[in-house]
Design an enzyme around this catalytic site. Structure first.
Site, PDB file in Angstrom:
ATOM      1  N   MET A  50      21.145  24.935 -19.610  1.00  0.00           N
ATOM      2  CA  MET A  50      22.507  24.410 -19.709  1.00  0.00           C
ATOM      3  C   MET A  50      23.249  24.579 -18.380  1.00  0.00           C
ATOM      4  O   MET A  50      24.048  23.729 -17.990  1.00  0.00           O
ATOM      5  CB  MET A  50      23.250  25.106 -20.851  1.00  0.00           C
ATOM      6  CG  MET A  50      24.598  24.512 -21.159  1.00  0.00           C
ATOM      7  SD  MET A  50      24.458  22.760 -21.585  1.00  0.00           S
ATOM      8  CE  MET A  50      24.447  22.848 -23.379  1.00  0.00           C
ATOM      9  N   PHE A 102      29.326  65.029 -23.102  1.00  0.00           N
ATOM     10  CA  PHE A 102      28.116  64.230 -22.924  1.00  0.00           C
ATOM     11  C   PHE A 102      28.120  63.063 -23.916  1.00  0.00           C
ATOM     12  O   PHE A 102      28.338  63.250 -25.113  1.00  0.00           O
ATOM     13  CB  PHE A 102      26.867  65.095 -23.135  1.00  0.00           C
ATOM     14  CG  PHE A 102      25.595  64.295 -23.028  1.00  0.00           C
ATOM     15  CD1 PHE A 102      25.270  63.647 -21.845  1.00  0.00           C
ATOM     16  CD2 PHE A 102      24.753  64.170 -24.112  1.00  0.00           C
ATOM     17  CE1 PHE A 102      24.118  62.883 -21.753  1.00  0.00           C
ATOM     18  CE2 PHE A 102      23.590  63.421 -24.025  1.00  0.00           C
ATOM     19  CZ  PHE A 102      23.273  62.770 -22.836  1.00  0.00           C
ATOM     20  N   GLN A 103      27.882  61.881 -23.402  1.00  0.00           N
ATOM     21  CA  GLN A 103      27.846  60.658 -24.202  1.00  0.00           C
ATOM     22  C   GLN A 103      29.132  60.431 -24.995  1.00  0.00           C
ATOM     23  O   GLN A 103      29.111  59.845 -26.070  1.00  0.00           O
ATOM     24  CB  GLN A 103      26.629  60.633 -25.122  1.00  0.00           C
ATOM     25  CG  GLN A 103      25.329  60.575 -24.322  1.00  0.00           C
ATOM     26  CD  GLN A 103      24.143  60.179 -25.153  1.00  0.00           C
ATOM     27  OE1 GLN A 103      24.058  60.516 -26.326  1.00  0.00           O
ATOM     28  NE2 GLN A 103      23.204  59.488 -24.526  1.00  0.00           N
ATOM     29  N   LYS A 109      30.615  63.964 -34.610  1.00  0.00           N
ATOM     30  CA  LYS A 109      29.464  64.648 -35.192  1.00  0.00           C
ATOM     31  C   LYS A 109      29.884  65.727 -36.193  1.00  0.00           C
ATOM     32  O   LYS A 109      29.271  65.882 -37.247  1.00  0.00           O
ATOM     33  CB  LYS A 109      28.638  65.263 -34.072  1.00  0.00           C
ATOM     34  CG  LYS A 109      27.289  65.766 -34.535  1.00  0.00           C
ATOM     35  CD  LYS A 109      26.451  66.195 -33.347  1.00  0.00           C
ATOM     36  CE  LYS A 109      25.096  66.690 -33.809  1.00  0.00           C
ATOM     37  NZ  LYS A 109      24.293  67.169 -32.680  1.00  0.00           N
ATOM     38  N   GLU A 148      20.644  48.294 -29.292  1.00  0.00           N
ATOM     39  CA  GLU A 148      21.752  48.231 -30.252  1.00  0.00           C
ATOM     40  C   GLU A 148      22.375  46.844 -30.356  1.00  0.00           C
ATOM     41  O   GLU A 148      22.918  46.469 -31.392  1.00  0.00           O
ATOM     42  CB  GLU A 148      22.826  49.255 -29.892  1.00  0.00           C
ATOM     43  CG  GLU A 148      22.394  50.707 -30.099  1.00  0.00           C
ATOM     44  CD  GLU A 148      21.694  51.304 -28.883  1.00  0.00           C
ATOM     45  OE1 GLU A 148      21.345  50.551 -27.953  1.00  0.00           O
ATOM     46  OE2 GLU A 148      21.491  52.537 -28.872  1.00  0.00           O
TER      47      GLU A 148
HETATM   48  C1  LIG Z   1      25.094  36.600 -22.472  1.00  0.00           C
HETATM   49  C2  LIG Z   1      25.333  35.300 -21.815  1.00  0.00           C
HETATM   50  N1  LIG Z   1      25.229  35.187 -20.482  1.00  0.00           N
HETATM   51  C3  LIG Z   1      25.443  33.991 -19.889  1.00  0.00           C
HETATM   52  C4  LIG Z   1      25.774  32.886 -20.608  1.00  0.00           C
HETATM   53  C5  LIG Z   1      26.045  31.555 -19.928  1.00  0.00           C
HETATM   54  N2  LIG Z   1      25.030  30.566 -20.342  1.00  0.00           N
HETATM   55  C6  LIG Z   1      25.280  29.638 -21.285  1.00  0.00           C
HETATM   56  S1  LIG Z   1      23.972  28.674 -21.605  1.00  0.00           S
HETATM   57  C7  LIG Z   1      23.040  29.472 -20.463  1.00  0.00           C
HETATM   58  C8  LIG Z   1      21.628  29.066 -20.214  1.00  0.00           C
HETATM   59  C9  LIG Z   1      20.733  29.437 -21.317  1.00  0.00           C
HETATM   60  O1  LIG Z   1      19.438  29.269 -20.876  1.00  0.00           O
HETATM   61  P1  LIG Z   1      18.227  29.304 -21.885  1.00  0.00           P
HETATM   62  O2  LIG Z   1      18.346  30.480 -22.788  1.00  0.00           O
HETATM   63  O3  LIG Z   1      16.959  29.200 -21.135  1.00  0.00           O
HETATM   64  O4  LIG Z   1      18.465  28.028 -22.780  1.00  0.00           O
HETATM   65  P2  LIG Z   1      18.487  26.478 -22.356  1.00  0.00           P
HETATM   66  O5  LIG Z   1      19.868  26.126 -21.962  1.00  0.00           O
HETATM   67  O6  LIG Z   1      17.518  26.310 -21.233  1.00  0.00           O
HETATM   68  O7  LIG Z   1      18.068  25.771 -23.590  1.00  0.00           O
HETATM   69  C10 LIG Z   1      23.768  30.478 -19.841  1.00  0.00           C
HETATM   70  C11 LIG Z   1      23.268  31.343 -18.760  1.00  0.00           C
HETATM   71  C12 LIG Z   1      25.891  33.057 -21.998  1.00  0.00           C
HETATM   72  N3  LIG Z   1      26.240  32.037 -22.804  1.00  0.00           N
HETATM   73  N4  LIG Z   1      25.663  34.255 -22.582  1.00  0.00           N
END
Ligand SMILES: Cc1ncc(C[n+]2csc(CCOP(=O)(O)OP(=O)(O)O)c2C)c(N)n1
Lengths: 174, 571
Positions: free
Chosen positions: B471, B114-115, B164, B52
């Site tokens: 990052m 439920f749910q 529902k 979803e």
């Molecule tokens: C749902 C979610 N969880 C954690 C983060 C924190 N976060 C920001 S950038 C990042 C790394 C992203 O890694 P990747 O998708 O491999 O991209 P890259 O930075 O390597 O280009 C994380 C964990 C986030 N922004 N969103």
């Protein structure tokens, strides 16, 4: 009234009064209170009642928090789809009143002082029992605070306050 | 009599048809069955997703790229809670989506059926507005209001929770076009006196900057802002989400500002004597340390949302109105300004601090994205995920037109990229759609490869694979003594094989020499979705960078020699 000792420690955020004119629908109160909690405002009192036109309600809210953020809070309240208007009345020339009920537990022969204070404050005895009595008082919130403080030494067993009611004077909208 | 009335579910679908809805992104379950059943007899196409969250980002991508609301339909409980991230993402970036959730039957509400989840309760903070429908006859009114609220003013997500029995019971209420929302007022034109004052400020400015945010994109202000910038001869900078509101190849455009913006955009902002926000909200990613932000500049703030004024920055002048209408009213009142010196200065910065990267050695994400910019030539809709690749994409992909750049800005939601591209492709069948994702974020919604494949949807996915949560690794390297805590994505799948397992065409780029050939093939490939995996160097950093909570003076244009203090800013 000048000899009142504050109940709370001295460092408190200033209190503000906000009135809201809202749709009378489920969920409105939650949406409103979330705006306060998100900005770390504490709601001190909240009165919700039907407006003159039944599909709307009035909310009068007193809250404490950073005055610099208050304007923001009011704007965020006004932004809610269910809020028709939001007004900050802090420092306004609005008419304000509140009602309090106080229950004092004391034997019949020790009530003289209590009744003197009540009379001075124009409070009414609304229940006169053998072991306790209930006083009703209305007026400004400050007056109610002072009255309660004066009676505290006699043993206030219960206190119920309505929360502040407010109406803007003259042509100004509440 | 009653047999002649449609069910609530049928009425709901008819309402969606009246609103012009083409697609519903969703996944069914017990409580939503009456509505899914009604969908079978409708010309609205159901796009069955695999999760979803993916549905919400598809609806979001559809909405951001077309300007029309995207619609999601899911079941109660876990189906509904899986939409929370998507609602939050849409709220933070003002995207109009409508999320319809099934709910247990109304007599069971609040009884842990439920749910049964208190979905309106869970979602209050992440919606623009929401409804719990208690009576089938409320459906036409609620649907009309929901679309009105989602799409007007500052757009945003609206959730409709439908028990529902409400979906199953008869609905005799007629359609309605009117909405009666006394608490909902939408601004349009700015106040004349405010616009005159803005013109006075602009006409006195020697070093103006137009700071363009997502509000400009939403209001379709491209033409107006370009005209204004040309008349004033004022440089334009944008936020991450403002990209594309003004053609980024325009000579007055300095690119993106903020944390990973171009050095020249940030220097212009730091040195300007007037900054006018057009639908921006002075996000902390933009301003850095507030006490150092544009201290000597006049600040004008144009916004359709009054609660933005003074939230972060106290403007000298606030104009409450729709960005396009305000700018259109402003144009005749401003004079051709002499900003030759100022523009020359900006150009010197542009030359002195260009975006740069190494083309030799290992494969660099920047190189791949630079080439993607050349190959797509501004024709494609680009969506991104969140992380380093997102910032590099923002730096190197110059967006030429409005609604051609979709990225999760306010929420920074990993997992947004690929499903948002699917939604954008459904909404724009005649356009090329690319998403740029990281190996981490892609795996959060990669199951939607199936969704794209089933529909032979030609959306293209470029995975910048550095085998890290890049990052995070960059911050740990720069601010935490390179102590890598939970940022190594050891155990990644082979993304080419993963795509192939879904029957999706896939390529791999290993060397700089492969870039053009493979990107061109993928760009031309229209038989269905495709994936390009760029196996880039593992450890690379995004520059320029203004550490969170710092000022432009502390901007790093390359890797610093010494250890940095931990950033004091938000995240
Ligand atoms: C749902 C979610 N969880 C954690 C983060 C924190 N976060 C920001 S950038 C990042 C790394 C992203 O890694 P990747 O998708 O491999 O991209 P890259 O930075 O390597 O280009 C994380 C964990 C986030 N922004 N969103």
């Amino acid at each position: 009234m000048s000899a009142v000792t504050p109940l709370e420690p001295a460092v408190v955020q200033p209190t503000h009064t906000i009135s809201l004119f809202v749709n009378n629908k489920p969920g409105v109160l939650v949406r409103v209170s979330l705006v306060f909690s998100r900005r770390a405002f504490n709601i001190e009192s909240l009165v919700v009642s039907p407006a003159a036109e039944g599909r709307f309600s009035r909310m009068t809210i007193t809250c404490s928090g950073d005055p610099d953020i208050l304007g923001q809070v009011v704007k965020q309240l006004a932004k809610l789809v269910d809020v028709v208007h939001a007004t900050d009345h802090t420092g306004d020339q609005a008419y304000e009143t509140e009602i309090a009920l106080l229950k004092l537990e004391c034997p019949l022969d020790e009530r003289t002082h209590i009744l003197q204070v009540a009379e001075h404050y124009k409070a009414r005895v609304v229940d006169f029992g053998a072991e306790s009595l209930i006083l009703q008082i209305y007026g400004s919130s400050e007056k109610l605070d002072a009255f309660t403080d004066l009676l505290r030494p006699f043993g206030v067993a219960e206190l119920v306050r309505s929360g502040k009611l407010l109406m803007a004077r003259g042509k100004r909208m509440t | 009599m009653e047999q002649n009335h449609p069910t609530g579910g049928e009425r709901l679908i008819q309402c969606l048809e009246r609103e012009g809805v083409e697609y519903i992104f969703g996944l069914s379950g017990g409580a939503a069955m009456p509505i899914f059943d009604a969908l079978l007899d409708s010309k609205i196409k159901l796009i069955l997703v695999r999760h979803e969250q993916g549905a919400t980002h598809m609806a979001d991508g559809y909405a951001r790229s077309t300007g029309r609301p995207g619609v999601v339909l899911v079941t109660s409980g876990p189906g509904a809670t899986n939409t929370v991230t998507g609602l939050f993402t849409a709220l933070m970036d003002s995207a109009p989506i409508i999320v319809i959730t099934g709910q247990t039957i109304s007599p069971m509400l609040g009884k842990d059926a439920f749910q049964e989840a208190d979905v309106t309760g869970i979602t209050y903070p992440v919606v623009k507005h929401s409804y719990l429908v208690k009576d089938s006859n409320d459906i036409p009114r609620v649907m009309r209001e929901a679309f009105q609220i989602a799409t007007s003013g500052r757009p945003g997500p609206v959730l409709i929770d439908v028990p529902k029995d409400v979906g199953q019971g008869p609905c005799s209420a007629p359609f309605t076009d009117e909405v009666d929302l006394p608490g909902y007022v939408v601004a349009s034109r700015g106040k004349a006196e405010n616009i005159e004052e803005a013109a006075r400020f602009l006409n006195q400015a020697k070093r103006p900057v137009l700071y363009v945010g997502h509000g400009a994109v939403i209001s379709g202000a491209s033409k107006a802002i370009t005209t204004l910038a040309e008349k004033l001869r004022a440089p334009v900078v944008t936020t991450l989400l403002g990209k594309g509101a003004v053609d980024e190849t325009h000579p007055l455009h300095l690119g993106m500002m903020g944390m990973h913006g171009t050095a020249y955009a940030n220097k212009a902002v730091a040195d300007c004597d007037l900054i006018m926000s057009i639908g921006g909200r002075w996000d902390d990613r933009i301003t850095g340390r507030l006490s150092d932000f544009c201290t000597n500049a006049v600040k004008i703030h144009i916004d359709i949302d009054e609660s933005e004024f003074g939230k972060i920055v106290q403007p000298d002048l606030a104009i409450h109105g729709d960005a396009r209408l305000v700018i259109e009213d402003l144009i005749p009142q401003v004079e051709m300004a002499d900003t030759a010196d100022w523009l020359a200065r900006c150009d010197r910065w542009r030359k002195k601090y260009p975006l740069k990267y190494r083309k030799q050695g290992g494969l660099r994400a920047q190189h791949v994205l630079d080439r993607l910019d050349a190959i797509t030539a501004g024709e494609a809709i680009i969506t991104t995920d969140v992380g380093q690749h997102q910032m590099w994409a923002a730096q190197f992909l110059r967006v030429r037109s409005n609604r051609h750049w979709l990225s999760s800005g306010g929420a920074g939601t990993m997992g947004f990229g690929w499903p948002s591209a699917i939604g954008a492709q459904f909404g724009n069948p005649d356009k090329k759609v690319w998403t740029v994702v990281g190996d981490g974020g892609f795996q959060m919604t990669s199951c939607e490869l199936a969704t794209a494949q089933i529909h032979k949807l030609p959306a293209k996915c470029l995975i910048i694979n550095n085998n890290f949560l890049g990052m995070i690794r960059q911050w740990q390297e720069m601010f935490y003594d390179n102590r890598l805590s939970g940022s190594d994505l050891e155990g990644n799948p082979d993304f080419v094989k993963l795509a192939q397992a879904y029957g999706v065409k896939a390529w791999r780029i290993r060397r700089p020499a492969d870039i053009d050939r493979i990107l061109e093939q993928a760009h031309a490939y229209d038989a269905g979705p495709c994936v390009v995996v760029a196996e880039v160097v593992k450890e690379d950093n995004v520059f320029p960078m203004i550490p969170a909570g710092a000022s432009v003076a502390e901007m790093l244009v390359e890797k610093p020699k010494k250890k940095l203090d931990k950033p004091e800013g938000s995240t």
